[in-house]
Design a protein around this motif. Structure first.
Motif, PDB file in Angstrom:
ATOM      1  N   PHE A 196     -44.929  -3.283 -15.367  1.00 42.54           N
ATOM      2  CA  PHE A 196     -46.044  -3.581 -14.917  1.00 42.54           C
ATOM      3  C   PHE A 196     -46.824  -2.716 -14.295  1.00 42.54           C
ATOM      4  O   PHE A 196     -46.341  -2.071 -13.193  1.00 42.54           O
ATOM      5  N   THR A 197     -48.202  -2.685 -14.399  1.00 44.43           N
ATOM      6  CA  THR A 197     -48.998  -1.708 -13.583  1.00 44.43           C
ATOM      7  C   THR A 197     -50.230  -2.356 -13.144  1.00 44.43           C
ATOM      8  O   THR A 197     -50.724  -3.154 -14.032  1.00 44.43           O
ATOM      9  N   GLU A 198     -50.909  -2.133 -12.083  1.00 43.84           N
ATOM     10  CA  GLU A 198     -51.963  -2.705 -11.448  1.00 43.84           C
ATOM     11  C   GLU A 198     -53.309  -2.140 -12.093  1.00 43.84           C
ATOM     12  O   GLU A 198     -53.237  -0.884 -12.285  1.00 43.84           O
ATOM     13  N   LYS A 199     -54.095  -2.966 -12.760  1.00 44.07           N
ATOM     14  CA  LYS A 199     -55.530  -2.402 -13.100  1.00 44.07           C
ATOM     15  C   LYS A 199     -56.600  -3.365 -12.679  1.00 44.07           C
ATOM     16  O   LYS A 199     -56.274  -4.450 -12.450  1.00 44.07           O
ATOM     17  N   HIS A 200     -57.759  -2.375 -12.560  1.00 41.32           N
ATOM     18  CA  HIS A 200     -58.983  -3.247 -11.975  1.00 41.32           C
ATOM     19  C   HIS A 200     -60.027  -3.199 -13.054  1.00 41.32           C
ATOM     20  O   HIS A 200     -60.057  -2.167 -13.850  1.00 41.32           O
ATOM     21  N   PHE A 201     -60.679  -4.248 -13.337  1.00 41.12           N
ATOM     22  CA  PHE A 201     -61.613  -4.652 -14.049  1.00 41.12           C
ATOM     23  C   PHE A 201     -63.047  -4.706 -13.340  1.00 41.12           C
ATOM     24  O   PHE A 201     -62.961  -5.740 -12.423  1.00 41.12           O
ATOM     25  N   LYS A 202     -63.911  -4.386 -13.705  1.00 41.77           N
ATOM     26  CA  LYS A 202     -65.284  -4.392 -13.161  1.00 41.77           C
ATOM     27  C   LYS A 202     -65.887  -5.700 -13.617  1.00 41.77           C
ATOM     28  O   LYS A 202     -65.337  -5.915 -15.066  1.00 41.77           O
ATOM     29  N   LYS A 203     -66.897  -6.378 -13.002  1.00 40.38           N
ATOM     30  CA  LYS A 203     -67.414  -7.486 -13.574  1.00 40.38           C
ATOM     31  C   LYS A 203     -68.095  -6.996 -14.916  1.00 40.38           C
ATOM     32  O   LYS A 203     -68.659  -6.080 -14.828  1.00 40.38           O
ATOM     33  N   GLY A 204     -67.827  -7.556 -16.011  1.00 41.64           N
ATOM     34  CA  GLY A 204     -68.495  -7.337 -17.415  1.00 41.64           C
ATOM     35  C   GLY A 204     -67.546  -6.536 -18.258  1.00 41.64           C
ATOM     36  O   GLY A 204     -67.894  -6.206 -19.512  1.00 41.64           O
ATOM     37  N   GLU A 205     -66.582  -6.019 -17.708  1.00 45.34           N
ATOM     38  CA  GLU A 205     -65.621  -4.915 -18.388  1.00 45.34           C
ATOM     39  C   GLU A 205     -64.502  -5.676 -19.267  1.00 45.34           C
ATOM     40  O   GLU A 205     -64.076  -6.774 -18.935  1.00 45.34           O
ATOM     41  N   PRO A 206     -64.508  -5.159 -20.386  1.00 44.16           N
ATOM     42  CA  PRO A 206     -63.677  -5.915 -21.263  1.00 44.16           C
ATOM     43  C   PRO A 206     -62.087  -5.613 -21.102  1.00 44.16           C
ATOM     44  O   PRO A 206     -61.706  -4.610 -20.682  1.00 44.16           O
ATOM     45  N   PHE A 207     -61.263  -6.722 -21.102  1.00 40.06           N
ATOM     46  CA  PHE A 207     -60.064  -6.534 -21.289  1.00 40.06           C
ATOM     47  C   PHE A 207     -59.609  -6.174 -22.604  1.00 40.06           C
ATOM     48  O   PHE A 207     -58.442  -5.489 -23.082  1.00 40.06           O
ATOM     49  N   LEU A 208     -60.231  -6.875 -23.731  1.00 40.72           N
ATOM     50  CA  LEU A 208     -59.952  -6.828 -25.090  1.00 40.72           C
ATOM     51  C   LEU A 208     -61.161  -6.915 -25.927  1.00 40.72           C
ATOM     52  O   LEU A 208     -62.229  -8.026 -25.518  1.00 40.72           O
ATOM     53  N   GLN A 209     -61.670  -6.028 -26.837  1.00 44.66           N
ATOM     54  CA  GLN A 209     -62.764  -6.426 -27.686  1.00 44.66           C
ATOM     55  C   GLN A 209     -62.586  -6.679 -28.973  1.00 44.66           C
ATOM     56  O   GLN A 209     -61.441  -6.345 -29.514  1.00 44.66           O
ATOM     57  N   GLU A 210     -63.360  -7.425 -29.575  1.00 40.11           N
ATOM     58  CA  GLU A 210     -63.473  -7.991 -30.894  1.00 40.11           C
ATOM     59  C   GLU A 210     -63.071  -6.813 -31.824  1.00 40.11           C
ATOM     60  O   GLU A 210     -63.578  -5.727 -31.789  1.00 40.11           O
ATOM     61  N   GLY A 211     -61.889  -6.735 -32.648  1.00 46.54           N
ATOM     62  CA  GLY A 211     -61.755  -5.710 -33.499  1.00 46.54           C
ATOM     63  C   GLY A 211     -60.806  -4.809 -33.335  1.00 46.54           C
ATOM     64  O   GLY A 211     -60.312  -3.894 -34.024  1.00 46.54           O
ATOM     65  N   LYS A 212     -60.238  -4.775 -31.991  1.00 52.35           N
ATOM     66  CA  LYS A 212     -59.283  -3.986 -31.546  1.00 52.35           C
ATOM     67  C   LYS A 212     -58.034  -4.649 -31.362  1.00 52.35           C
ATOM     68  O   LYS A 212     -58.109  -5.838 -31.301  1.00 52.35           O
ATOM     69  N   VAL A 213     -57.027  -3.896 -31.454  1.00 54.37           N
ATOM     70  CA  VAL A 213     -55.521  -4.643 -31.450  1.00 54.37           C
ATOM     71  C   VAL A 213     -55.291  -4.853 -29.795  1.00 54.37           C
ATOM     72  O   VAL A 213     -55.595  -4.169 -28.946  1.00 54.37           O
ATOM     73  N   CYS A 214     -54.815  -6.126 -29.479  1.00 55.66           N
ATOM     74  CA  CYS A 214     -54.618  -6.438 -28.110  1.00 55.66           C
ATOM     75  C   CYS A 214     -53.465  -5.664 -27.774  1.00 55.66           C
ATOM     76  O   CYS A 214     -52.260  -5.977 -28.382  1.00 55.66           O
ATOM     77  N   ARG A 215     -53.258  -4.910 -26.911  1.00 54.02           N
ATOM     78  CA  ARG A 215     -51.949  -4.120 -26.544  1.00 54.02           C
ATOM     79  C   ARG A 215     -51.512  -4.333 -25.075  1.00 54.02           C
ATOM     80  O   ARG A 215     -50.430  -3.792 -24.945  1.00 54.02           O
ATOM     81  N   HIS A 216     -51.855  -5.401 -24.505  1.00 50.26           N
ATOM     82  CA  HIS A 216     -51.579  -5.700 -23.267  1.00 50.26           C
ATOM     83  C   HIS A 216     -51.502  -7.232 -23.068  1.00 50.26           C
ATOM     84  O   HIS A 216     -52.473  -8.118 -23.608  1.00 50.26           O
ATOM     85  N   VAL A 217     -50.659  -7.645 -22.023  1.00 49.66           N
ATOM     86  CA  VAL A 217     -50.760  -8.951 -21.361  1.00 49.66           C
ATOM     87  C   VAL A 217     -50.983  -8.745 -20.038  1.00 49.66           C
ATOM     88  O   VAL A 217     -50.426  -7.528 -19.269  1.00 49.66           O
ATOM     89  N   GLY A 218     -51.864  -9.428 -19.433  1.00 52.62           N
ATOM     90  CA  GLY A 218     -52.252  -9.240 -18.064  1.00 52.62           C
ATOM     91  C   GLY A 218     -51.931 -10.420 -17.181  1.00 52.62           C
ATOM     92  O   GLY A 218     -51.798 -11.568 -17.799  1.00 52.62           O
ATOM     93  N   PHE A 219     -51.702 -10.593 -16.158  1.00 51.83           N
ATOM     94  CA  PHE A 219     -51.401 -11.480 -14.997  1.00 51.83           C
ATOM     95  C   PHE A 219     -52.605 -11.213 -13.917  1.00 51.83           C
ATOM     96  O   PHE A 219     -52.681 -10.269 -13.061  1.00 51.83           O
ATOM     97  N   ILE A 220     -53.242 -12.233 -13.746  1.00 50.48           N
ATOM     98  CA  ILE A 220     -54.580 -11.987 -12.644  1.00 50.48           C
ATOM     99  C   ILE A 220     -54.084 -12.480 -11.454  1.00 50.48           C
ATOM    100  O   ILE A 220     -53.627 -13.453 -11.215  1.00 50.48           O
ATOM    101  N   VAL A 221     -54.470 -11.345 -10.588  1.00 48.99           N
ATOM    102  CA  VAL A 221     -54.040 -11.493  -9.140  1.00 48.99           C
ATOM    103  C   VAL A 221     -55.443 -12.066  -8.392  1.00 48.99           C
ATOM    104  O   VAL A 221     -55.185 -12.977  -7.333  1.00 48.99           O
ATOM    105  N   LYS A 222     -56.283 -11.348  -8.736  1.00 49.63           N
ATOM    106  CA  LYS A 222     -57.658 -11.706  -8.124  1.00 49.63           C
ATOM    107  C   LYS A 222     -58.621 -11.629  -9.062  1.00 49.63           C
ATOM    108  O   LYS A 222     -58.834 -10.658 -10.252  1.00 49.63           O
ATOM    109  N   GLY A 223     -59.576 -12.771  -9.559  1.00 50.37           N
ATOM    110  CA  GLY A 223     -60.723 -12.694 -10.542  1.00 50.37           C
ATOM    111  C   GLY A 223     -60.505 -13.677 -11.574  1.00 50.37           C
ATOM    112  O   GLY A 223     -59.983 -14.721 -11.428  1.00 50.37           O
TER     113      GLY A 223
END
Length: 190
Positions: free
Chosen positions: A26-53
């Motif tokens: 697992f690697t830590e990743k930060h997402f800004k408000k409004g940033e996509p984790f996944l966009q329609e039409g793209k292949v979902c390549r990750h599973v995430g576990f939310i620590v905060k947010g």
């Protein structure tokens, strides 16, 4: 990473050897408000576990975004119908707040399944939980009134009312914001 270990330990025992495997994949990743984790039409390549947010699941139909789920701290995030077969997603997932996650790629998750004791069992139990939740949400949409869906949302996530714009909650419940206002008013009178 302790919260991730604890969440996995809910499904299978997690000793020091398992913690090392999990931490290496697992690697830590930060997402800004409004940033996509996944966009329609793209292949979902990750599973995430939310620590905060907070994340929002939605699809776009005739140019209109329709929210159907929210994920918050200590929940897993993915679009499994895209992730498992590695096909393009019909849905999008975006951060509603600045979010910190631990993410794992499709390849690393398969490695986790094969190298961690009880890894395959853990994967099956997590997918079963996701499947049951999806069925409950689908059944609720067809059998419950919008007011009942709103009550269930508040019961399941009492803290979200202050964190999510009302128009997203209205969309998730399946009504326009004005209708949600009427539902909220009726409920406050009881």
């Amino acid at each position: 990473m302790e919260a991730l270990f604890n969440s996995i330990a809910y499904f299978v025992p997690v000793g020091e050897a398992e913690k090392e495997i999990i931490a290496s994949l697992f690697t830590e990743k930060h997402f800004k408000k409004g940033e996509p984790f996944l966009q329609e039409g793209k292949v979902c390549r990750h599973v995430g576990f939310i620590v905060k947010g907070l994340m929002r699941y939605f699809l776009t139909e005739d140019g209109e975004e329709k929210t159907f789920y929210f994920a918050k701290e200590y929940e897993f995030v993915s679009n499994y119908e895209s992730f498992v077969p590695q096909i393009p997603s019909l849905k999008s997932i975006e951060a509603l707040e600045d979010t910190v996650m631990y993410i794992i790629s499709y390849e690393h998750l398969n490695r986790l399944y094969s190298t961690m004791a009880n890894g395959e069992r853990m994967g099956r139990l997590i997918i079963e939980q996701v499947f049951v939740q999806a069925l409950q949400n689908l059944n609720s949409f067809y059998s419950d009134t919008p007011e009942q869906r709103y009550k269930k949302l508040l019961l399941a996530h009492p803290d979200l009312q202050q964190r999510i714009p009302q128009y997203y909650i209205a969309s998730c419940v399946g009504v326009k914001p004005q209708s949600l206002s009427r539902i909220r008013k009726r409920l406050s009178l009881h």
